[in-house]
Design an enzyme around this catalytic site. Sequence first.
Site, PDB file in Angstrom:
ATOM      1  CG  ASP A 161      -1.934   1.022   1.298  1.00  0.00           C
ATOM      2  OD1 ASP A 161      -2.418   1.416   0.221  1.00  0.00           O
ATOM      3  OD2 ASP A 161      -2.317   1.443   2.414  1.00  0.00           O
ATOM      4  CD  GLU A 177      -3.215   8.314  -4.782  1.00  0.00           C
ATOM      5  OE1 GLU A 177      -2.967   7.295  -4.112  1.00  0.00           O
ATOM      6  OE2 GLU A 177      -3.510   9.409  -4.265  1.00  0.00           O
ATOM      7  CG  HIS A 233      -6.009   4.716  -1.843  1.00  0.00           C
ATOM      8  ND1 HIS A 233      -4.929   4.287  -1.116  1.00  0.00           N
ATOM      9  CD2 HIS A 233      -5.908   4.139  -3.060  1.00  0.00           C
ATOM     10  CE1 HIS A 233      -4.194   3.489  -1.872  1.00  0.00           C
ATOM     11  NE2 HIS A 233      -4.761   3.379  -3.058  1.00  0.00           N
ATOM     12  CB  ILE A 240     -11.607  -0.623   4.617  1.00  0.00           C
ATOM     13  CG1 ILE A 240     -12.689  -0.217   3.605  1.00  0.00           C
ATOM     14  CG2 ILE A 240     -12.119  -0.485   6.056  1.00  0.00           C
ATOM     15  CD1 ILE A 240     -13.878  -1.146   3.535  1.00  0.00           C
ATOM     16  CB  SER A 246      -9.550   4.748   9.457  1.00  0.00           C
ATOM     17  OG  SER A 246      -8.454   5.427   8.909  1.00  0.00           O
TER      18      SER A 246
HETATM   19  P1  13P Z   1      -8.910   4.905   5.439  1.00  0.00           P
HETATM   20  O1  13P Z   1      -8.036   5.751   6.297  1.00  0.00           O
HETATM   21  O2  13P Z   1     -10.146   5.652   5.032  1.00  0.00           O
HETATM   22  O3  13P Z   1      -9.225   3.604   6.054  1.00  0.00           O
HETATM   23  O4  13P Z   1      -8.116   4.615   4.076  1.00  0.00           O
HETATM   24  C1  13P Z   1      -7.211   3.552   3.998  1.00  0.00           C
HETATM   25  C2  13P Z   1      -6.382   3.588   2.764  1.00  0.00           C
HETATM   26  O5  13P Z   1      -6.675   4.238   1.793  1.00  0.00           O
HETATM   27  C3  13P Z   1      -5.186   2.745   2.745  1.00  0.00           C
HETATM   28  O6  13P Z   1      -4.423   2.959   1.608  1.00  0.00           O
HETATM   29  O1  G3H Z   2      -3.288   5.065   3.612  1.00  0.00           O
HETATM   30  C1  G3H Z   2      -2.695   4.746   4.614  1.00  0.00           C
HETATM   31  C2  G3H Z   2      -3.074   3.506   5.334  1.00  0.00           C
HETATM   32  O2  G3H Z   2      -4.177   3.729   6.169  1.00  0.00           O
HETATM   33  C3  G3H Z   2      -1.880   2.976   6.064  1.00  0.00           C
HETATM   34  O3  G3H Z   2      -1.652   3.699   7.203  1.00  0.00           O
HETATM   35  O4  G3H Z   2       0.701   4.356   6.985  1.00  0.00           O
HETATM   36  O5  G3H Z   2      -0.412   4.330   9.222  1.00  0.00           O
HETATM   37  O6  G3H Z   2       0.146   2.184   8.047  1.00  0.00           O
HETATM   38  P1  G3H Z   2      -0.199   3.637   7.919  1.00  0.00           P
HETATM   39 ZN    ZN Z   3      -4.528   4.932   0.801  1.00  0.00          ZN
END
Ligand code: 13P
Ligand code: G3H
Ligand code: ZN
Length: 322
Positions: free
Chosen positions: A83, A135, A224, A268, A270
Site C-alpha cells: 500500500d 495513483e 483509497h 479500508i 481506519s
Molecule cells: P482509510 O483511512 O479511510 O481507512 O483509508 C485507507 C487507505 O486508503 C489505505 O491505503
Molecule cells: O493510507 C494509509 C493507510 O491507512 C496505512 O496507514 O501508513 O499508518 O500504516 P499507515
Molecule cells: Zn490509501
Amino acid sequence: MALVTTTEMFKKAYNGGYAVGAFNVNNMEIVQGITEACREEHAPVILQVSKGARAYANNTYLIKLVEAAVIECPDIPIALHLDHGPDFETCKSCIDSGFTSVMIDASSQSFEKNIEITKQVVEYAHAHGVVVEAELGTLAGVEDDVQVAAEDSSYTKASDVQEFVERTGCDSLAIAIGTSHGAYKFKPEQCTRNDKGVLVPPPLRFDILKDVAQRLPGFPIVLHGSSSVPQDFVKLINENGGKMPDAIGIPEYELREAAKLAVCKINIDSDIRIAMTGSIRQYMAEHPDKFDPREYLKPARANIKELVRHKLIDVLGCAGKA
Ligand code: 13P
Ligand code: G3H
Ligand code: ZN
C-alpha cells in the site's frame, strides 16, 4: 490456493458490479479477523501492507502471517499488496519478497515524473509476474508520514487518465474523487445534517468516476480513504476514556454505488483500527483487573471480523464471489 494477483479478481469484480476489499494488516489479530470473515463469506480479499506496517511489524512477519492465512483459507483468493509504495526500491523489495501486487504512489509528483516512476515499477513488476496500482490526483488526510491538507488535495483530472495508463502500463488506478485518509475526513462545518440528525459529508464526485470509466472501459479503478468511521465504535471509544470528536467518514451507501461502477478495489484501514481500539478500551474499562493481552485482543479480533463481514455483504458486495 497460493497467493494470487488481483488480475482475475478485478475482471470478475468489474463485470459483477462489486468491489474487492483491501484491508491493511499490521498484526496477527487483524489478519485473522479479516480473513476469517472472508473465509466464512466466501469473499476474495486483498491484504495490504504499508511502509509503516513494514517498519512496525517487519516485512517477514507480515508475509508469514499472510501465508498462514492462505493455508487457513484454502478456498478464497488472497492477494498480498504493498500500500502506498513510496519509491521504486520499496516496490522492488516487496516484489522480490513475494508480494503479488504493489502500489507505487507518485501522485505528489508532476504528471511526467509520476509517469516515469510508475513506468519503472511496472517494468520490474511485470517481469516478475506482479501487478501494479498507480495513483493520479491527491487525497487529503494522513498516510504514513505524509500529511496532505484538504486545500492541497486535488481531484483526478479525467482528461489525464488515458494517457497516464497507456504510457505507464499500470494495471489499476487510484483516483481522487473526494475520499480521504484517516478518521477525520471532513470538518463538521463541511457537512449537513440529515433528518436523523446525522452529519452527512459532501457527496463524492461520481461525475469524475463516470468520466474516468468512460475513457478507460473495463479498467479497474481503486478508491483509497474509504473508511466510513462507524459511529457506534467511535461512541465506544469516547465513552471509555478516548477522545475522538468529530470523526466523520464516507457514507457506506456511496461506496456501494461506487462498487457497482468501475471501482474494483476499496481500501479500508481506519475502520479496523477504530473497531479494535473501541473494543480494547471497552474491555479495559470493564475489566480493570485483567492484564492478559489474549483476553482483551479476543473481543477486538471478533469485532474486526464482524465489521469486515458487514463490509463484504453490505458495502463491497463481494460476499459469495470467491
Ligand atoms: P482509510 O483511512 O479511510 O481507512 O483509508 C485507507 C487507505 O486508503 C489505505 O491505503
Ligand atoms: O493510507 C494509509 C493507510 O491507512 C496505512 O496507514 O501508513 O499508518 O500504516 P499507515
Ligand atoms: Zn490509501
